[in-house]
Scaffold this motif. Structure first.
Motif, PDB file in Angstrom:
ATOM      1  N   LEU A 116       0.686  -1.134  -0.205  1.00 38.79           N
ATOM      2  CA  LEU A 116      -0.178  -0.084   0.139  1.00 38.79           C
ATOM      3  C   LEU A 116       0.991   1.402   0.056  1.00 38.79           C
ATOM      4  O   LEU A 116       1.910   1.452   0.685  1.00 38.79           O
ATOM      5  N   ASP A 117       0.610   2.199  -0.882  1.00 39.44           N
ATOM      6  CA  ASP A 117       0.940   3.558  -1.023  1.00 39.44           C
ATOM      7  C   ASP A 117       2.543   3.656  -1.785  1.00 39.44           C
ATOM      8  O   ASP A 117       2.662   4.924  -1.887  1.00 39.44           O
ATOM      9  N   THR A 118       3.153   2.630  -2.162  1.00 45.06           N
ATOM     10  CA  THR A 118       4.286   2.781  -2.855  1.00 45.06           C
ATOM     11  C   THR A 118       4.269   1.487  -3.715  1.00 45.06           C
ATOM     12  O   THR A 118       3.521   0.589  -3.749  1.00 45.06           O
ATOM     13  N   VAL A 119       5.040   1.757  -5.078  1.00 49.37           N
ATOM     14  CA  VAL A 119       5.320   0.535  -5.983  1.00 49.37           C
ATOM     15  C   VAL A 119       6.419  -0.359  -5.530  1.00 49.37           C
ATOM     16  O   VAL A 119       7.475   0.310  -5.579  1.00 49.37           O
ATOM     17  N   VAL A 120       6.287  -1.528  -5.490  1.00 47.92           N
ATOM     18  CA  VAL A 120       7.221  -2.475  -4.926  1.00 47.92           C
ATOM     19  C   VAL A 120       7.132  -3.513  -5.769  1.00 47.92           C
ATOM     20  O   VAL A 120       6.096  -4.220  -5.931  1.00 47.92           O
ATOM     21  N   VAL A 130      -0.672  -0.815  -4.508  1.00 50.08           N
ATOM     22  CA  VAL A 130      -1.691   0.325  -4.633  1.00 50.08           C
ATOM     23  C   VAL A 130      -0.962   1.423  -4.561  1.00 50.08           C
ATOM     24  O   VAL A 130      -0.407   1.875  -3.574  1.00 50.08           O
ATOM     25  N   ASP A 131      -1.207   2.238  -5.688  1.00 49.14           N
ATOM     26  CA  ASP A 131      -0.275   3.762  -5.725  1.00 49.14           C
ATOM     27  C   ASP A 131      -1.531   4.794  -5.894  1.00 49.14           C
ATOM     28  O   ASP A 131      -2.050   4.963  -6.612  1.00 49.14           O
ATOM     29  N   TYR A 132      -1.455   5.570  -4.561  1.00 53.91           N
ATOM     30  CA  TYR A 132      -2.318   6.636  -4.576  1.00 53.91           C
ATOM     31  C   TYR A 132      -1.905   7.751  -5.261  1.00 53.91           C
ATOM     32  O   TYR A 132      -0.660   8.235  -5.152  1.00 53.91           O
ATOM     33  N   ILE A 133      -2.748   8.631  -5.983  1.00 49.57           N
ATOM     34  CA  ILE A 133      -2.230   9.621  -6.651  1.00 49.57           C
ATOM     35  C   ILE A 133      -2.605  10.781  -5.639  1.00 49.57           C
ATOM     36  O   ILE A 133      -3.557  11.710  -5.902  1.00 49.57           O
ATOM     37  N   GLU A 134      -1.595  10.969  -4.732  1.00 52.03           N
ATOM     38  CA  GLU A 134      -1.765  11.871  -3.601  1.00 52.03           C
ATOM     39  C   GLU A 134      -1.696  13.250  -4.223  1.00 52.03           C
ATOM     40  O   GLU A 134      -2.288  14.272  -3.523  1.00 52.03           O
ATOM     41  N   GLU A 135      -0.935  13.633  -5.331  1.00 55.52           N
ATOM     42  CA  GLU A 135      -0.896  14.873  -5.930  1.00 55.52           C
ATOM     43  C   GLU A 135      -2.017  15.461  -6.225  1.00 55.52           C
ATOM     44  O   GLU A 135      -2.474  16.769  -5.957  1.00 55.52           O
ATOM     45  N   GLU A 136      -3.120  14.789  -6.712  1.00 50.15           N
ATOM     46  CA  GLU A 136      -4.339  15.268  -7.089  1.00 50.15           C
ATOM     47  C   GLU A 136      -5.014  15.870  -5.748  1.00 50.15           C
ATOM     48  O   GLU A 136      -5.664  17.108  -6.146  1.00 50.15           O
ATOM     49  N   ALA A 137      -5.050  15.268  -4.735  1.00 49.57           N
ATOM     50  CA  ALA A 137      -5.872  15.672  -3.727  1.00 49.57           C
ATOM     51  C   ALA A 137      -4.899  16.646  -3.020  1.00 49.57           C
ATOM     52  O   ALA A 137      -5.558  17.719  -2.201  1.00 49.57           O
ATOM     53  N   ALA A 138      -3.532  16.633  -2.764  1.00 51.76           N
ATOM     54  CA  ALA A 138      -2.657  17.539  -2.242  1.00 51.76           C
ATOM     55  C   ALA A 138      -2.794  18.710  -2.849  1.00 51.76           C
ATOM     56  O   ALA A 138      -2.716  19.867  -2.457  1.00 51.76           O
ATOM     57  N   TYR A 139      -2.901  18.819  -4.157  1.00 50.44           N
ATOM     58  CA  TYR A 139      -3.164  20.139  -5.061  1.00 50.44           C
ATOM     59  C   TYR A 139      -4.437  20.751  -4.508  1.00 50.44           C
ATOM     60  O   TYR A 139      -4.419  22.048  -4.401  1.00 50.44           O
ATOM     61  N   LEU A 140      -5.387  20.109  -4.358  1.00 50.96           N
ATOM     62  CA  LEU A 140      -6.643  20.718  -3.827  1.00 50.96           C
ATOM     63  C   LEU A 140      -6.508  21.311  -2.298  1.00 50.96           C
ATOM     64  O   LEU A 140      -7.098  22.063  -1.980  1.00 50.96           O
TER      65      LEU A 140
END
Length: 338
Positions: A116-120, A130-140
């Motif tokens: 979860l949260d990184t690519v291994v 599971v790679d969360y695109i946190e940039e989208e929500a952090a941008y908001l």
């Protein structure tokens, strides 16, 4: 004659196949582990995953267990071994322990590992990430902070266009949050100054989080985004103490300090775990995938539901309009590159 012979052979084959036993399906998982490098009780990232694990237990009747390393490197590899001995399916957070995870996964190819949260990616390609695109929500979150700091009608907001962020450590995931947060803020007003504080890995120390936030408020930041797990609870406390504002992370933290949390950037860890487990249960799971969860997939988001809303509705509506543009593909958010 040949036609009759063919018909007899076909009929015999049909009868034999009808009498043959059906193929035995793979055994359904009976035990699931959630292995974390930190600890529960952060009311954020780790707790979101625990909520997902609890829902899996209720829906599928499986036995579950949480293994916490409590930010102690010496406990992580034994935790991995304990997970393998107990579980069929292992959801794992592996920051800083990627090599250990790869080795254990390669040695146990019959186990299902979901990182979860990184690519291994391991050599046997059995780990799904599971790679969360946190940039989208952090941008908001950055847009939210910017709209707050430029609005001096909000109580105690000063005329300086200054916002802050507290990160638990210098690492690629935290820096992805901060990168997008800065971009979102400057998309509203390029003159906004973003001040950073890092906690040096003290993810579980709210006192340090509070101290860092107080320093940012002293630098005239009107709002501080916490990206610091349990330590970030201290950021919210500092906002209340100074009569200023914070932005929560990973779960909706808006009501932890009512009237002082402008919004929360959520990461739906539990939801993604439930969705992946559904594919395991229904037989459609494929190992070795990288599954991306952005705003459109409800993997990350920016939420404003609260007992006491900080931002005026017009500002919230502006954030939500940008959110819709991201979902509709009209606005492409730049991904962080370490």
């Amino acid at each position: 004659m040949n036609s009759k012979l063919f018909s007899l052979v076909a009929l015999a084959a049909l009868l034999l196949s009808a009498c043959a036993p059906a193929a035995t399906p793979a055994a359904a998982p009976k035990r699931v582990v959630y292995l974390i490098n930190g600890a529960l009780g952060d009311e954020a990232f780790y707790d979101s995953g625990k909520a997902g694990l609890d829902n899996i237990a209720k829906q599928y009747g499986v036995e579950t267990r949480v293994i916490e390393a409590n930010f102690d490197a010496a406990k992580y590899e034994p935790g991995l071994q304990a997970a393998v001995e107990f579980a069929d399916v292992i959801f794992v957070i592996s920051y800083g322990f990627e090599d250990q995870l790869k080795a254990v996964a390669d040695a146990n190819p019959e186990k299902i590992f979901v990182n979860l949260d990184t690519v291994v990616q391991n050599s046997k390609n059995t780990i799904t990430s599971v790679d969360y695109i946190e940039e989208e929500a952090a941008y908001l979150a950055g847009v939210t902070a910017a709209l707050l700091t430029i609005d001096t009608t909000i109580k105690n907001v000063n005329t300086d266009k200054r916002i802050g962020v507290v990160g638990g450590d210098v690492d690629p995931v935290v820096d992805a949050f901060i990168f997008a947060y800065e971009n979102g803020a400057r998309a509203i007003d390029p003159a906004i100054v973003v001040e950073r504080k890092y906690l040096g890995g003290a993810w579980d120390d709210p006192a340090k989080g509070k101290q860092a936030a107080l320093q940012l408020y002293d630098q005239k930041a009107d709002v501080v985004f916490q990206v610091a797990a349990a330590a970030g609870l201290g950021v919210l406390q500092a906002a209340r103490e100074r009569g200023l504002y914070a932005i929560g992370v990973d779960t909706n933290q808006n009501d932890l300090e009512p009237g002082f949390v402008a919004g929360s950037m959520v990461k739906n860890v539990g939801l993604s775990m439930e969705e992946v487990y559904k594919t395991i249960a229904d037989g459609t799971y494929q190992p070795g995938q990288v599954l991306e969860y952005g705003v459109a997939r409800n993997g990350v988001d920016m939420v404003f539901e609260a007992q006491i809303k900080v931002l005026p509705q017009a500002s919230i509506d502006r954030v939500l309009a940008i959110r819709k543009d991201i979902i509709d593909g009209k606005l492409k958010i730049e991904r962080y590159q370490p």
